[in-house]
Design a protein around this motif. Structure first.
Motif, mmCIF file in Angstrom:
data_model
loop_
_atom_site.group_PDB
_atom_site.id
_atom_site.type_symbol
_atom_site.label_atom_id
_atom_site.label_comp_id
_atom_site.label_asym_id
_atom_site.label_seq_id
_atom_site.Cartn_x
_atom_site.Cartn_y
_atom_site.Cartn_z
ATOM 1 N N HIS A 1 -11.295 -2.078 3.256
ATOM 2 C CA HIS A 1 -10.638 -3.384 2.579
ATOM 3 C C HIS A 1 -12.069 -4.335 2.384
ATOM 4 O O HIS A 1 -11.949 -4.998 1.397
ATOM 5 C CB HIS A 1 -9.880 -4.033 3.875
ATOM 6 C CG HIS A 1 -9.543 -5.282 3.427
ATOM 7 N ND1 HIS A 1 -10.350 -6.655 4.126
ATOM 8 C CD2 HIS A 1 -8.527 -5.824 3.057
ATOM 9 C CE1 HIS A 1 -9.552 -7.551 3.355
ATOM 10 N NE2 HIS A 1 -8.596 -7.216 3.019
ATOM 11 N N CYS B 1 0.711 -1.213 -0.030
ATOM 12 C CA CYS B 1 0.048 0.115 0.011
ATOM 13 C C CYS B 1 0.899 1.352 -0.153
ATOM 14 O O CYS B 1 0.334 2.452 -0.092
ATOM 15 C CB CYS B 1 -0.832 -0.048 1.268
ATOM 16 S SG CYS B 1 -1.877 -1.357 1.312
ATOM 17 N N CYS C 1 -6.271 -1.222 5.709
ATOM 18 C CA CYS C 1 -6.975 -0.605 4.687
ATOM 19 C C CYS C 1 -8.285 -0.068 5.271
ATOM 20 O O CYS C 1 -9.173 -1.038 5.789
ATOM 21 C CB CYS C 1 -7.227 -1.368 3.581
ATOM 22 S SG CYS C 1 -8.163 -0.610 2.053
#
Length: 278
Positions: free
Chosen positions: A58, A25, A55
């Protein structure tokens, strides 16, 4: 995570995000496209990355325009770099650590990808005659993946890939010979959008083939060599990939399939695939 990862195997060669500092990421660049909803530079944290390395979207990645994130697989390189190479120090420790960690991550990711292929090769009874060189290549690749950061930065991964590829090619030839007849040769072929529904591709050489958006519904891909094949958007509903060589979870996640698509463990049907009969 312990300071030593377990012996090479499917569980080690899968991402363990709980023991990684969200390297994919941050370290990798994104370009706004059908795969990613934003553009970001390498080394720049994704805008959805939270302080705990999780995240923020996610569970909604595909709906928010990030299907590329759901398909990406680091082959376990993230946790190795985070917990082994850098001993649990995250990239926020210092700029020097961040720069070095982001440079090392893609290198280890390539090595772990090779470990995935070599592990597959070793499990092939038809290639038992090549077990010794295959094991040697696996051991050397694992050793390289554990080098100190400064050595990993200087590692000529392309040269090592070429050496390993010689072994993988030999394994592929032996395994695909079990088909018992000359198989289709499509290495590196442009098959984007190809109509291959129900095609008999047993033992086919599809290394590096561009199968983007190809219709492979009901195709027989048993013992086909799919190393490096681009399956983005390919339709695999009802296809048979049992015994296919060097298939990755990344490839399956980039394609479309259903409950009738047959794959071998440790591969699994991606969550976004349709159930059988849909």
């Amino acid at each position: 995570m312990p300071d030593r990862v377990p012996a090479v195997g499917p569980s080690v060669l899968r991402a363990d995000c709980a023991h990684c500092f969200a390297l994919c990421c941050v370290a990798l660049p994104f370009t706004a496209s059908a795969d990613f909803g934003i553009t970001k530079a390498a080394g720049e944290p994704c805008t959805h990355l939270q302080t705990d390395f999780r995240c923020g979207i996610h569970d909604r990645l595909r709906e928010r325009g990030f299907p590329g994130c759901t398909a990406y697989d680091c082959f376990g390189a993230g946790q190795k770099v985070s917990q082994v190479t850098f001993g649990g120090r995250d990239w926020r420790t210092s700029q020097q650590t961040a720069t070095q960690m982001f440079a090392v991550f893609p290198v280890v990711r390539q090595l772990h990808e090779l470990l995935w292929y070599l592990t597959d090769a070793l499990a092939r009874p038809a290639a038992a005659a090549l077990a010794a060189p295959t094991q040697q290549a696996l051991d050397e690749t694992e050793r390289l993946s554990r080098l100190p950061p400064q050595d990993l930065e200087r590692l000529d991964v392309a040269a090592h890939r070429a050496t390993v590829n010689t072994v993988l090619l030999a394994v592929s030839e032996l395994v695909r010979a079990d088909v018992g007849r000359p198989a289709a040769q499509h290495r590196g072929a442009d098959l984007m959008g190809a109509r291959l529904r129900g095609a008999d591709l047993r033992g086919a050489d599809l290394r590096g083939a561009y199968l983007i958006g190809a219709d492979l519904r009901g195709a027989d891909l048993r013992l086909a060599d799919l190393i490096g094949a681009d399956l983005r958007g390919a339709e695999l509903s009802g296809a048979d990939l049992t015994g296919s060589l060097f298939v990755t979870q990344f490839q399956l996640a980039a394609a479309r399939g259903d409950g009738r698509t047959r794959v071998d463990p440790p591969l699994t049907r991606p969550a976004h695939w349709l159930p059988a009969g849909t």
